[in-house]
Design a protein around this motif. Structure first.
Motif, PDB file in Angstrom:
ATOM      1  N   TYR A   1       0.834  -1.204   0.000  1.00 10.17           N
ATOM      2  CA  TYR A   1       0.000   0.000   0.000  1.00 10.17           C
ATOM      3  C   TYR A   1       0.874   1.262   0.000  1.00 10.17           C
ATOM      4  CZ  TYR A   1      -2.670   3.875   1.941  1.00 10.17           C
ATOM      5  OH  TYR A   1      -3.207   5.117   2.163  1.00 10.17           O
TER       6      TYR A   1
ATOM      7  N   PHE B   1       0.878   4.091  -2.795  1.00  8.78           N
ATOM      8  CA  PHE B   1       0.556   5.457  -2.393  1.00  8.78           C
ATOM      9  C   PHE B   1       1.586   6.421  -2.978  1.00  8.78           C
ATOM     10  CE2 PHE B   1       0.783   9.077   0.466  1.00  8.78           C
ATOM     11  CZ  PHE B   1      -0.528   9.328   0.822  1.00  8.78           C
TER      12      PHE B   1
ATOM     13  N   LEU C   1      -6.401   6.383  -4.826  1.00  6.92           N
ATOM     14  CA  LEU C   1      -5.760   6.467  -3.510  1.00  6.92           C
ATOM     15  C   LEU C   1      -6.725   5.994  -2.423  1.00  6.92           C
ATOM     16  CD1 LEU C   1      -2.938   7.778  -3.098  1.00  6.92           C
ATOM     17  CD2 LEU C   1      -4.099   9.803  -2.282  1.00  6.92           C
TER      18      LEU C   1
ATOM     19  N   LYS D   1      -6.562   2.800  -0.020  1.00  7.41           N
ATOM     20  CA  LYS D   1      -6.758   2.953   1.430  1.00  7.41           C
ATOM     21  C   LYS D   1      -7.854   2.001   1.922  1.00  7.41           C
ATOM     22  CE  LYS D   1      -5.950   4.850   5.376  1.00  7.41           C
ATOM     23  NZ  LYS D   1      -4.642   4.540   5.985  1.00  7.41           N
TER      24      LYS D   1
ATOM     25  N   THR E   1       2.600   5.954   5.289  1.00  6.26           N
ATOM     26  CA  THR E   1       2.128   7.141   4.587  1.00  6.26           C
ATOM     27  C   THR E   1       1.567   8.188   5.534  1.00  6.26           C
ATOM     28  OG1 THR E   1      -0.096   6.267   4.239  1.00  6.26           O
ATOM     29  CG2 THR E   1       1.538   5.823   2.527  1.00  6.26           C
TER      30      THR E   1
END
Lengths: 230, 230
Positions: A163, A167, A188, A192, A227
Protein backbone atom coordinates in the motif's frame (compact mmCIF):
# COMPACT_ATOMS: atom_id res chain seq x y z
CA UNK A 1 -34.35 -31.21 29.53
CA UNK A 2 -31.06 -32.41 31.07
CA UNK A 3 -27.93 -30.30 31.48
CA UNK A 4 -26.20 -32.34 28.79
CA UNK A 5 -29.00 -31.66 26.34
CA UNK A 6 -28.78 -27.93 27.03
CA UNK A 7 -25.03 -27.93 26.48
CA UNK A 8 -25.44 -29.96 23.29
CA UNK A 9 -28.02 -27.54 21.87
CA UNK A 10 -25.81 -24.66 22.91
CA UNK A 11 -22.88 -26.13 20.97
CA UNK A 12 -25.11 -26.62 17.94
CA UNK A 13 -26.22 -23.02 18.23
CA UNK A 14 -22.61 -21.84 18.34
CA UNK A 15 -21.74 -23.99 15.31
CA UNK A 16 -24.71 -22.57 13.39
CA UNK A 17 -23.66 -19.06 14.35
CA UNK A 18 -20.11 -19.68 13.16
CA UNK A 19 -21.52 -20.85 9.84
CA UNK A 20 -23.62 -17.70 9.54
CA UNK A 21 -20.63 -15.47 10.23
CA UNK A 22 -18.42 -17.35 7.78
CA UNK A 23 -21.19 -17.07 5.17
CA UNK A 24 -21.31 -13.32 5.81
CA UNK A 25 -17.55 -13.20 5.25
CA UNK A 26 -17.87 -15.09 1.98
CA UNK A 27 -20.44 -12.57 0.74
CA UNK A 28 -18.08 -9.72 1.69
CA UNK A 29 -15.22 -11.37 -0.26
CA UNK A 30 -17.54 -11.81 -3.25
CA UNK A 31 -18.46 -8.12 -3.01
CA UNK A 32 -14.82 -7.07 -2.96
CA UNK A 33 -13.98 -9.28 -5.95
CA UNK A 34 -16.86 -7.87 -7.97
CA UNK A 35 -16.02 -4.30 -6.97
CA UNK A 36 -12.45 -4.79 -8.21
CA UNK A 37 -13.71 -6.21 -11.51
CA UNK A 38 -16.07 -3.24 -11.83
CA UNK A 39 -13.14 -0.92 -11.17
CA UNK A 40 -10.80 -2.51 -13.70
CA UNK A 41 -13.42 -2.95 -16.43
CA UNK A 42 -15.38 0.29 -15.82
CA UNK A 43 -18.51 -1.83 -15.43
CA UNK A 44 -21.19 0.42 -13.94
CA UNK A 45 -23.90 -2.27 -13.78
CA UNK A 46 -21.66 -4.55 -11.77
CA UNK A 47 -20.66 -1.65 -9.50
CA UNK A 48 -24.29 -0.72 -8.88
CA UNK A 49 -25.15 -4.29 -7.93
CA UNK A 50 -22.28 -4.37 -5.40
CA UNK A 51 -23.57 -1.12 -3.90
CA UNK A 52 -27.16 -2.41 -3.77
CA UNK A 53 -26.12 -5.68 -2.09
CA UNK A 54 -24.33 -3.93 0.77
CA UNK A 55 -27.62 -3.63 2.69
CA UNK A 56 -27.83 -7.45 2.74
CA UNK A 57 -24.58 -7.65 4.69
CA UNK A 58 -25.79 -4.90 7.03
CA UNK A 59 -29.00 -6.84 7.62
CA UNK A 60 -27.11 -10.11 8.19
CA UNK A 61 -24.90 -8.38 10.74
CA UNK A 62 -27.99 -7.20 12.63
CA UNK A 63 -29.54 -10.69 12.65
CA UNK A 64 -26.27 -12.37 13.65
CA UNK A 65 -25.63 -9.89 16.47
CA UNK A 66 -29.09 -10.43 17.91
CA UNK A 67 -28.59 -14.20 17.67
CA UNK A 68 -25.29 -13.86 19.50
CA UNK A 69 -26.86 -11.94 22.37
CA UNK A 70 -29.78 -14.40 22.50
CA UNK A 71 -27.17 -17.13 22.84
CA UNK A 72 -25.47 -15.17 25.60
CA UNK A 73 -28.76 -14.74 27.44
CA UNK A 74 -29.65 -18.42 27.24
CA UNK A 75 -26.59 -20.59 27.63
CA UNK A 76 -23.74 -19.29 29.75
CA UNK A 77 -20.68 -21.53 29.57
CA UNK A 78 -17.09 -21.05 30.64
CA UNK A 79 -15.81 -19.97 27.27
CA UNK A 80 -18.88 -17.93 26.35
CA UNK A 81 -17.73 -14.44 27.17
CA UNK A 82 -14.89 -14.75 24.70
CA UNK A 83 -16.98 -16.50 22.04
CA UNK A 84 -19.73 -13.90 22.32
CA UNK A 85 -17.46 -10.89 22.16
CA UNK A 86 -15.43 -12.41 19.32
CA UNK A 87 -18.54 -13.31 17.32
CA UNK A 88 -19.92 -9.76 17.64
CA UNK A 89 -16.61 -8.18 16.70
CA UNK A 90 -15.98 -10.53 13.80
CA UNK A 91 -19.48 -9.92 12.43
CA UNK A 92 -18.92 -6.19 12.79
CA UNK A 93 -15.50 -6.38 11.05
CA UNK A 94 -17.06 -8.29 8.15
CA UNK A 95 -19.83 -5.73 7.88
CA UNK A 96 -17.17 -3.04 7.55
CA UNK A 97 -15.30 -5.05 4.90
CA UNK A 98 -18.60 -4.99 3.00
CA UNK A 99 -18.76 -1.19 3.40
CA UNK A 100 -15.26 -0.83 1.98
CA UNK A 101 -16.10 -3.10 -0.95
CA UNK A 102 -19.19 -0.97 -1.66
CA UNK A 103 -17.04 2.16 -1.48
CA UNK A 104 -14.63 0.68 -4.04
CA UNK A 105 -17.65 0.08 -6.29
CA UNK A 106 -18.84 3.68 -5.76
CA UNK A 107 -15.46 5.03 -6.73
CA UNK A 108 -15.42 2.88 -9.85
CA UNK A 109 -18.73 4.52 -10.80
CA UNK A 110 -17.20 7.94 -10.12
CA UNK A 111 -14.27 7.01 -12.41
CA UNK A 112 -16.67 5.60 -15.01
CA UNK A 113 -16.51 8.31 -17.63
CA UNK A 114 -12.79 8.94 -17.51
CA UNK A 115 -10.31 6.73 -19.43
CA UNK A 116 -9.04 3.71 -17.44
CA UNK A 117 -6.22 5.19 -15.36
CA UNK A 118 -2.87 3.43 -15.84
CA UNK A 119 -2.15 3.97 -12.14
CA UNK A 120 -4.83 1.35 -11.31
CA UNK A 121 -2.46 -1.52 -12.16
CA UNK A 122 -1.04 -1.92 -8.66
CA UNK A 123 -4.48 -2.24 -7.08
CA UNK A 124 -5.11 -5.78 -8.35
CA UNK A 125 -2.20 -7.37 -6.42
CA UNK A 126 -3.14 -5.31 -3.35
CA UNK A 127 -6.74 -6.61 -3.44
CA UNK A 128 -5.49 -10.16 -4.02
CA UNK A 129 -3.54 -10.14 -0.75
CA UNK A 130 -6.53 -8.71 1.11
CA UNK A 131 -8.83 -11.39 -0.33
CA UNK A 132 -6.38 -14.16 0.61
CA UNK A 133 -6.15 -12.77 4.14
CA UNK A 134 -9.95 -12.78 4.41
CA UNK A 135 -10.26 -16.33 3.09
CA UNK A 136 -7.59 -17.61 5.48
CA UNK A 137 -9.00 -15.81 8.49
CA UNK A 138 -12.51 -17.17 7.86
CA UNK A 139 -11.03 -20.67 7.69
CA UNK A 140 -9.15 -19.95 10.92
CA UNK A 141 -12.40 -18.87 12.57
CA UNK A 142 -14.22 -21.97 11.35
CA UNK A 143 -11.45 -24.15 12.82
CA UNK A 144 -10.73 -21.92 15.87
CA UNK A 145 -7.11 -22.17 14.68
CA UNK A 146 -4.99 -19.53 16.44
CA UNK A 147 -1.85 -20.37 14.46
CA UNK A 148 -3.47 -19.75 11.09
CA UNK A 149 -4.92 -16.55 12.58
CA UNK A 150 -1.43 -15.45 13.68
CA UNK A 151 -0.15 -16.08 10.14
CA UNK A 152 -2.89 -13.84 8.70
CA UNK A 153 -1.96 -11.14 11.17
CA UNK A 154 1.67 -11.34 10.08
CA UNK A 155 0.68 -10.89 6.42
CA UNK A 156 -0.81 -7.48 7.15
CA UNK A 157 2.71 -6.00 7.12
CA UNK A 158 3.09 -7.22 3.52
CA UNK A 159 -0.18 -5.53 2.55
CA UNK A 160 0.84 -2.30 4.32
CA UNK A 161 4.21 -2.23 2.54
CA UNK A 162 2.54 -2.70 -0.86
CA UNK A 163 0.00 0.00 0.00
CA UNK A 164 2.77 2.44 0.95
CA UNK A 165 4.59 1.80 -2.35
CA UNK A 166 1.37 2.29 -4.31
CA UNK A 167 0.56 5.46 -2.39
CA UNK A 168 3.93 6.96 -3.35
CA UNK A 169 3.53 5.89 -6.96
CA UNK A 170 0.14 7.64 -7.12
CA UNK A 171 1.64 10.81 -5.63
CA UNK A 172 4.27 10.79 -8.37
CA UNK A 173 1.63 10.45 -11.08
CA UNK A 174 -0.26 13.40 -9.66
CA UNK A 175 2.82 15.59 -9.45
CA UNK A 176 3.78 14.76 -13.05
CA UNK A 177 0.38 15.40 -14.57
CA UNK A 178 -2.21 17.51 -12.73
CA UNK A 179 -4.94 16.13 -15.02
CA UNK A 180 -4.41 12.80 -13.24
CA UNK A 181 -5.13 14.27 -9.81
CA UNK A 182 -8.85 13.60 -9.65
CA UNK A 183 -8.66 9.97 -10.81
CA UNK A 184 -5.54 9.33 -8.73
CA UNK A 185 -7.32 10.54 -5.60
CA UNK A 186 -10.12 8.03 -6.18
CA UNK A 187 -7.54 5.28 -6.65
CA UNK A 188 -5.76 6.47 -3.51
CA UNK A 189 -8.98 6.02 -1.56
CA UNK A 190 -9.53 2.61 -3.18
CA UNK A 191 -6.03 1.60 -2.06
CA UNK A 192 -6.76 2.95 1.43
CA UNK A 193 -10.03 0.96 1.53
CA UNK A 194 -8.16 -2.24 0.69
CA UNK A 195 -5.50 -1.47 3.28
CA UNK A 196 -8.32 -1.01 5.85
CA UNK A 197 -9.81 -4.35 4.79
CA UNK A 198 -6.46 -5.88 5.71
CA UNK A 199 -6.72 -4.20 9.12
CA UNK A 200 -10.14 -5.78 9.60
CA UNK A 201 -8.83 -9.23 8.60
CA UNK A 202 -6.11 -8.67 11.20
CA UNK A 203 -8.72 -7.63 13.73
CA UNK A 204 -10.66 -10.86 13.05
CA UNK A 205 -7.41 -12.81 13.47
CA UNK A 206 -6.79 -11.17 16.85
CA UNK A 207 -10.30 -12.09 17.97
CA UNK A 208 -9.70 -15.74 17.04
CA UNK A 209 -6.49 -15.68 19.07
CA UNK A 210 -8.48 -14.21 21.97
CA UNK A 211 -11.14 -16.96 21.75
CA UNK A 212 -8.50 -19.70 21.78
CA UNK A 213 -5.98 -18.25 24.24
CA UNK A 214 -8.09 -15.84 26.31
CA UNK A 215 -5.79 -12.89 25.77
CA UNK A 216 -4.67 -10.51 23.04
CA UNK A 217 -1.69 -11.69 20.96
CA UNK A 218 1.49 -10.73 22.81
CA UNK A 219 3.72 -9.39 20.09
CA UNK A 220 2.87 -5.90 18.84
CA UNK A 221 1.91 -6.00 15.22
CA UNK A 222 4.42 -4.31 12.91
CA UNK A 223 2.70 -1.36 11.27
CA UNK A 224 4.31 -0.71 7.92
CA UNK A 225 1.89 1.85 6.53
CA UNK A 226 4.30 4.75 6.57
CA UNK A 227 2.13 7.14 4.59
CA UNK A 228 0.56 8.75 7.64
CA UNK A 229 3.21 8.32 10.28
CA UNK A 230 6.22 10.24 9.01
CA UNK B 1 -31.36 -12.13 47.41
CA UNK B 2 -34.87 -11.19 46.22
CA UNK B 3 -35.85 -10.63 42.58
CA UNK B 4 -36.26 -6.90 43.25
CA UNK B 5 -32.74 -6.66 44.65
CA UNK B 6 -31.34 -8.39 41.56
CA UNK B 7 -33.20 -6.00 39.26
CA UNK B 8 -32.04 -3.02 41.31
CA UNK B 9 -28.41 -4.08 41.16
CA UNK B 10 -28.83 -4.76 37.45
CA UNK B 11 -30.10 -1.20 36.89
CA UNK B 12 -27.17 0.18 38.86
CA UNK B 13 -24.83 -1.88 36.76
CA UNK B 14 -26.38 -0.51 33.57
CA UNK B 15 -26.12 3.07 34.87
CA UNK B 16 -22.46 2.51 35.77
CA UNK B 17 -21.83 1.09 32.32
CA UNK B 18 -23.48 4.08 30.64
CA UNK B 19 -21.21 6.35 32.65
CA UNK B 20 -18.14 4.37 31.55
CA UNK B 21 -19.14 4.61 27.90
CA UNK B 22 -19.90 8.34 28.12
CA UNK B 23 -16.51 8.82 29.81
CA UNK B 24 -14.88 6.95 26.93
CA UNK B 25 -16.64 9.30 24.54
CA UNK B 26 -15.41 12.34 26.41
CA UNK B 27 -11.84 11.10 26.14
CA UNK B 28 -12.31 10.57 22.39
CA UNK B 29 -13.62 14.15 22.00
CA UNK B 30 -10.64 15.45 23.98
CA UNK B 31 -8.33 13.48 21.70
CA UNK B 32 -9.92 14.95 18.59
CA UNK B 33 -9.70 18.49 19.98
CA UNK B 34 -6.04 18.09 20.83
CA UNK B 35 -5.28 16.47 17.46
CA UNK B 36 -6.84 19.47 15.69
CA UNK B 37 -4.79 21.89 17.79
CA UNK B 38 -1.67 19.86 16.99
CA UNK B 39 -2.55 20.05 13.31
CA UNK B 40 -3.17 23.79 13.25
CA UNK B 41 -0.17 24.71 15.41
CA UNK B 42 2.26 22.07 14.08
CA UNK B 43 2.73 20.92 17.67
CA UNK B 44 4.55 17.58 17.50
CA UNK B 45 4.60 17.00 21.28
CA UNK B 46 0.87 17.39 21.51
CA UNK B 47 0.38 15.11 18.49
CA UNK B 48 2.60 12.44 20.01
CA UNK B 49 0.64 12.50 23.25
CA UNK B 50 -2.65 12.03 21.35
CA UNK B 51 -1.14 9.06 19.53
CA UNK B 52 0.19 7.56 22.78
CA UNK B 53 -3.16 7.95 24.56
CA UNK B 54 -5.07 6.03 21.89
CA UNK B 55 -4.20 2.72 23.59
CA UNK B 56 -6.11 3.92 26.68
CA UNK B 57 -9.33 4.13 24.67
CA UNK B 58 -8.63 0.72 23.15
CA UNK B 59 -8.14 -0.72 26.63
CA UNK B 60 -11.32 0.96 27.93
CA UNK B 61 -13.29 -0.50 25.05
CA UNK B 62 -12.05 -3.99 25.95
CA UNK B 63 -12.98 -3.57 29.61
CA UNK B 64 -16.38 -2.08 28.82
CA UNK B 65 -17.22 -4.82 26.30
CA UNK B 66 -16.37 -7.53 28.78
CA UNK B 67 -18.49 -5.76 31.41
CA UNK B 68 -21.39 -5.62 28.98
CA UNK B 69 -21.23 -9.33 28.27
CA UNK B 70 -20.89 -10.08 32.00
CA UNK B 71 -24.05 -8.05 32.49
CA UNK B 72 -25.74 -10.01 29.71
CA UNK B 73 -24.73 -13.30 31.30
CA UNK B 74 -25.97 -12.31 34.75
CA UNK B 75 -29.12 -10.25 34.51
CA UNK B 76 -31.45 -10.90 31.59
CA UNK B 77 -34.30 -8.37 31.38
CA UNK B 78 -36.81 -7.51 28.68
CA UNK B 79 -34.90 -4.60 27.24
CA UNK B 80 -31.48 -6.19 27.66
CA UNK B 81 -30.85 -7.48 24.19
CA UNK B 82 -31.13 -3.98 22.79
CA UNK B 83 -29.18 -2.36 25.63
CA UNK B 84 -26.39 -4.91 25.33
CA UNK B 85 -26.04 -4.67 21.58
CA UNK B 86 -26.24 -0.89 21.66
CA UNK B 87 -23.65 -0.60 24.43
CA UNK B 88 -21.20 -2.83 22.54
CA UNK B 89 -21.70 -0.94 19.29
CA UNK B 90 -21.49 2.48 20.91
CA UNK B 91 -18.29 1.52 22.73
CA UNK B 92 -16.88 0.23 19.46
CA UNK B 93 -17.88 3.41 17.58
CA UNK B 94 -16.18 5.54 20.23
CA UNK B 95 -13.06 3.41 20.00
CA UNK B 96 -12.99 4.12 16.25
CA UNK B 97 -13.48 7.85 16.83
CA UNK B 98 -10.35 7.60 18.97
CA UNK B 99 -8.52 5.86 16.11
CA UNK B 100 -9.47 8.65 13.71
CA UNK B 101 -8.35 11.31 16.20
CA UNK B 102 -5.00 9.51 16.53
CA UNK B 103 -4.71 9.38 12.75
CA UNK B 104 -5.30 13.15 12.54
CA UNK B 105 -2.46 13.53 15.05
CA UNK B 106 -0.21 11.24 12.97
CA UNK B 107 -0.86 13.26 9.86
CA UNK B 108 -0.07 16.47 11.71
CA UNK B 109 3.31 14.93 12.58
CA UNK B 110 3.79 13.98 8.92
CA UNK B 111 3.05 17.60 7.95
CA UNK B 112 5.30 18.89 10.72
CA UNK B 113 8.28 20.07 8.73
CA UNK B 114 6.36 21.66 5.88
CA UNK B 115 4.98 25.22 6.15
CA UNK B 116 1.42 25.40 7.57
CA UNK B 117 -0.73 24.73 4.50
CA UNK B 118 -3.32 27.47 3.80
CA UNK B 119 -5.76 24.75 2.70
CA UNK B 120 -6.08 23.65 6.35
CA UNK B 121 -8.44 26.56 7.13
CA UNK B 122 -11.68 24.70 6.33
CA UNK B 123 -10.82 21.81 8.63
CA UNK B 124 -11.53 23.72 11.85
CA UNK B 125 -15.24 24.28 11.14
CA UNK B 126 -15.53 20.67 9.93
CA UNK B 127 -14.07 19.34 13.19
CA UNK B 128 -16.29 21.69 15.21
CA UNK B 129 -19.45 20.14 13.75
CA UNK B 130 -18.12 16.62 14.39
CA UNK B 131 -17.29 17.52 18.00
CA UNK B 132 -20.75 19.03 18.57
CA UNK B 133 -22.37 15.91 17.11
CA UNK B 134 -20.33 13.73 19.48
CA UNK B 135 -21.19 15.86 22.51
CA UNK B 136 -24.90 15.81 21.68
CA UNK B 137 -25.01 12.12 20.96
CA UNK B 138 -23.28 11.26 24.27
CA UNK B 139 -25.87 13.39 26.07
CA UNK B 140 -28.62 11.59 24.11
CA UNK B 141 -27.17 8.24 25.21
CA UNK B 142 -26.99 9.34 28.83
CA UNK B 143 -30.66 10.40 28.68
CA UNK B 144 -31.80 7.61 26.30
CA UNK B 145 -33.30 10.49 24.30
CA UNK B 146 -34.25 9.29 20.81
CA UNK B 147 -35.27 12.75 19.60
CA UNK B 148 -31.92 14.32 20.36
CA UNK B 149 -30.33 11.28 18.70
CA UNK B 150 -32.46 11.85 15.58
CA UNK B 151 -31.34 15.50 15.49
CA UNK B 152 -27.67 14.40 15.58
CA UNK B 153 -28.32 11.99 12.74
CA UNK B 154 -29.86 14.81 10.68
CA UNK B 155 -26.77 16.98 11.19
CA UNK B 156 -24.57 14.44 9.44
CA UNK B 157 -25.84 15.78 6.09
CA UNK B 158 -24.44 19.20 7.03
CA UNK B 159 -21.05 17.67 7.83
CA UNK B 160 -21.05 15.70 4.58
CA UNK B 161 -21.86 18.80 2.53
CA UNK B 162 -19.02 20.74 4.16
CA UNK B 163 -16.65 17.81 3.61
CA UNK B 164 -17.59 17.65 -0.07
CA UNK B 165 -16.93 21.38 -0.51
CA UNK B 166 -13.56 21.07 1.27
CA UNK B 167 -12.64 18.04 -0.81
CA UNK B 168 -13.22 20.00 -4.03
CA UNK B 169 -11.27 22.97 -2.70
CA UNK B 170 -8.30 20.73 -1.93
CA UNK B 171 -8.44 19.23 -5.43
CA UNK B 172 -8.26 22.73 -6.88
CA UNK B 173 -5.20 23.58 -4.78
CA UNK B 174 -3.47 20.44 -5.99
CA UNK B 175 -4.24 21.12 -9.63
CA UNK B 176 -2.98 24.70 -9.33
CA UNK B 177 0.27 23.89 -7.61
CA UNK B 178 1.73 20.36 -7.73
CA UNK B 179 4.03 21.22 -4.81
CA UNK B 180 0.88 21.29 -2.68
CA UNK B 181 -0.09 17.72 -3.58
CA UNK B 182 1.61 15.91 -0.73
CA UNK B 183 0.33 18.21 2.04
CA UNK B 184 -3.11 18.43 0.44
CA UNK B 185 -3.41 14.64 0.42
CA UNK B 186 -2.72 14.54 4.16
CA UNK B 187 -5.37 17.22 4.70
CA UNK B 188 -7.74 15.27 2.45
CA UNK B 189 -7.32 12.24 4.69
CA UNK B 190 -7.77 14.43 7.80
CA UNK B 191 -11.05 15.72 6.30
CA UNK B 192 -12.08 12.15 5.49
CA UNK B 193 -11.28 11.08 9.07
CA UNK B 194 -13.52 13.84 10.43
CA UNK B 195 -16.29 12.91 8.00
CA UNK B 196 -15.99 9.31 9.24
CA UNK B 197 -16.23 10.53 12.85
CA UNK B 198 -19.56 12.10 11.86
CA UNK B 199 -20.65 8.71 10.50
CA UNK B 200 -19.78 7.12 13.84
CA UNK B 201 -21.74 9.79 15.76
CA UNK B 202 -24.65 8.96 13.44
CA UNK B 203 -24.16 5.28 14.11
CA UNK B 204 -24.29 5.93 17.86
CA UNK B 205 -27.47 7.99 17.32
CA UNK B 206 -29.07 5.08 15.44
CA UNK B 207 -28.22 2.72 18.27
CA UNK B 208 -29.89 5.04 20.78
CA UNK B 209 -32.99 5.09 18.59
CA UNK B 210 -32.87 1.28 18.51
CA UNK B 211 -32.63 1.05 22.32
CA UNK B 212 -35.61 3.36 22.78
CA UNK B 213 -37.85 2.22 19.92
CA UNK B 214 -36.65 -1.32 19.26
CA UNK B 215 -36.09 -0.77 15.56
CA UNK B 216 -33.79 1.10 13.17
CA UNK B 217 -34.87 4.68 12.34
CA UNK B 218 -37.37 4.53 9.48
CA UNK B 219 -36.27 7.33 7.22
CA UNK B 220 -33.20 6.66 5.12
CA UNK B 221 -30.43 9.03 6.06
CA UNK B 222 -29.57 11.54 3.34
CA UNK B 223 -26.00 10.91 2.25
CA UNK B 224 -24.49 14.11 0.95
CA UNK B 225 -20.88 13.06 0.58
CA UNK B 226 -20.77 13.27 -3.18
CA UNK B 227 -17.02 12.83 -3.52
CA UNK B 228 -17.20 9.07 -3.98
CA UNK B 229 -20.61 8.58 -5.49
CA UNK B 230 -20.65 10.57 -8.67
Amino acid sequence: MGQEHILKSHDNELARLTDEIVRMGEIAIEQLREAMVALQRRDATSAESVIARDVDIDELERVVSEDVVQLALHGPMARDLREILAALRIASAIERVGDYAANVAKRSVALGFTPPPPQARGLGPLAEIAIEMLEQVLQAYRDRDADVAAAVRARDAELDALYTALFRELLTYMAEDPRMISSSIHLLFVAKNIERIGDHATNIAENIWYVVHGEAPRQERTKLDRTSGG
